[in-house]
Design a protein around this motif. Structure first.
Motif, mmCIF file in Angstrom:
data_model
loop_
_atom_site.group_PDB
_atom_site.id
_atom_site.type_symbol
_atom_site.label_atom_id
_atom_site.label_comp_id
_atom_site.label_asym_id
_atom_site.label_seq_id
_atom_site.Cartn_x
_atom_site.Cartn_y
_atom_site.Cartn_z
ATOM 1 N N ARG A 56 0.970 -0.957 -0.134
ATOM 2 C CA ARG A 56 0.387 0.158 0.155
ATOM 3 C C ARG A 56 0.756 1.672 -0.010
ATOM 4 N NH1 ARG A 56 -3.864 -1.030 3.915
ATOM 5 N NH2 ARG A 56 -5.114 -1.886 2.359
ATOM 6 N N SER A 66 -2.946 8.558 -14.307
ATOM 7 C CA SER A 66 -3.882 6.746 -15.050
ATOM 8 C C SER A 66 -3.091 6.478 -15.446
ATOM 9 C CB SER A 66 -5.591 7.272 -15.393
ATOM 10 O OG SER A 66 -4.841 7.709 -17.102
ATOM 11 N N VAL A 138 -4.302 3.260 -10.687
ATOM 12 C CA VAL A 138 -5.604 4.099 -10.153
ATOM 13 C C VAL A 138 -6.065 2.826 -10.073
ATOM 14 C CG1 VAL A 138 -7.751 5.561 -10.539
ATOM 15 C CG2 VAL A 138 -5.405 6.319 -11.183
ATOM 16 N N ARG A 139 -6.385 1.808 -10.983
ATOM 17 C CA ARG A 139 -6.828 0.797 -10.769
ATOM 18 C C ARG A 139 -6.593 -0.593 -10.213
ATOM 19 N NH1 ARG A 139 -8.647 -3.675 -15.004
ATOM 20 N NH2 ARG A 139 -10.057 -4.369 -14.161
ATOM 21 N N ARG A 141 -4.463 -0.089 -7.503
ATOM 22 C CA ARG A 141 -5.460 0.453 -6.339
ATOM 23 C C ARG A 141 -6.419 0.242 -6.066
ATOM 24 N NH1 ARG A 141 -2.701 3.530 -2.004
ATOM 25 N NH2 ARG A 141 -4.262 3.165 -0.256
ATOM 26 N N THR A 142 -7.485 0.205 -6.651
ATOM 27 C CA THR A 142 -8.414 0.462 -6.330
ATOM 28 C C THR A 142 -8.735 -1.250 -6.059
ATOM 29 O OG1 THR A 142 -9.903 1.848 -7.447
ATOM 30 C CG2 THR A 142 -11.045 0.147 -7.376
ATOM 31 N N GLU A 143 -8.444 -2.042 -6.679
ATOM 32 C CA GLU A 143 -8.816 -3.574 -7.039
ATOM 33 C C GLU A 143 -7.687 -3.847 -5.353
ATOM 34 O OE1 GLU A 143 -10.590 -5.249 -8.516
ATOM 35 O OE2 GLU A 143 -11.602 -3.920 -8.815
ATOM 36 N N ASP A 145 -7.185 -2.130 -2.834
ATOM 37 C CA ASP A 145 -8.524 -2.038 -1.529
ATOM 38 C C ASP A 145 -9.051 -2.856 -1.198
ATOM 39 O OD1 ASP A 145 -5.975 0.114 -0.540
ATOM 40 O OD2 ASP A 145 -7.132 1.856 -2.119
ATOM 41 N N ARG A 146 -9.516 -3.509 -2.467
ATOM 42 C CA ARG A 146 -11.002 -4.544 -1.914
ATOM 43 C C ARG A 146 -10.141 -5.614 -1.412
ATOM 44 N NH1 ARG A 146 -12.474 -8.366 -5.067
ATOM 45 N NH2 ARG A 146 -11.923 -7.756 -6.924
ATOM 46 N N ASN A 149 -8.894 -5.221 2.111
ATOM 47 C CA ASN A 149 -10.308 -5.586 2.689
ATOM 48 C C ASN A 149 -10.871 -6.459 2.917
ATOM 49 O OD1 ASN A 149 -10.306 -2.651 3.469
ATOM 50 N ND2 ASN A 149 -11.618 -2.223 1.532
#
Length: 177
Positions: A56, A66, A138-139, A141-143, A145-146, A149
């Motif tokens: 992270r 992007s 960006v994608r 990081r999103t994935e 983080d998912r 979690n």
């Protein structure tokens, strides 16, 4: 740092060998070793959590555009090492689960949930590894983080449901197939 994931993989392999190892005499003092199994699971999860935090931090250091030509080598290497360590950890757990359910049938629903989650995590790890090649921070990081979690929920549930039982279970009983 890749070292954390490698340490986790080594630790997981060590506990798996202790639990499911073939042959060898049972430990002379089963109770102290049995207590270490559940505690060791928590320790491995703590290392995997530290590895997630390191990845992270590396993702935070990306400039946020992007698209970039390539991700930093250390980020890519750490992600790959983490994915490998987590896969090995879940494979080892899946190998112990049948014996655990045989000894503690009341854990069958817990183990079924954990095995389903292992499948979901494996799919997410494969997707994450594909994103490492896409150079879309960006994608990614999103994935990431998912996944992080989902893993935190998984680790917490597993610890809450299994640590006490593992600490009270003789490792020799988990070796029997």
């Amino acid at each position: 740092m890749i070292v954390g994931a490698a340490v986790a993989a080594t630790a997981v392999a060590g506990v798996s060998a202790a639990i499911v190892g073939s042959g060898g005499a049972a430990p002379q003092q089963a109770a102290p070793r049995a207590a270490a199994i559940g505690d060791h699971l928590r320790t491995v999860h703590e290392q995997l959590r530290r590895d997630l935090a390191t990845v992270r931090t590396q993702l935070d250091q990306l400039d946020g555009s992007s698209e970039i030509p390539s991700l930093p080598t250390d980020l890519r290497s750490h992600c790959v090492a983490f994915c490998g360590a987590l896969h090995e950890h879940h494979t080892n757990e899946d190998g112990v689960f049948p014996a655990l359910v045989r000894l503690h049938p009341e854990l069958a629903p817990v183990v079924e949930r954990l095995q389903r989650e292992h499948g979901v995590v494996a799919t997410a790890l494969a997707e994450l590894q594909q994103l490492l090649n896409s150079a879309d921070p960006v994608r990614l990081r999103t994935e990431f983080d998912r996944l992080a979690n989902e893993l935190e929920t998984h680790f917490t549930y597993e610890e809450d449901e299994l640590v006490a039982t593992l600490n009270a279970t003789d490792p020799a009983a988990l070796r029997q197939r």
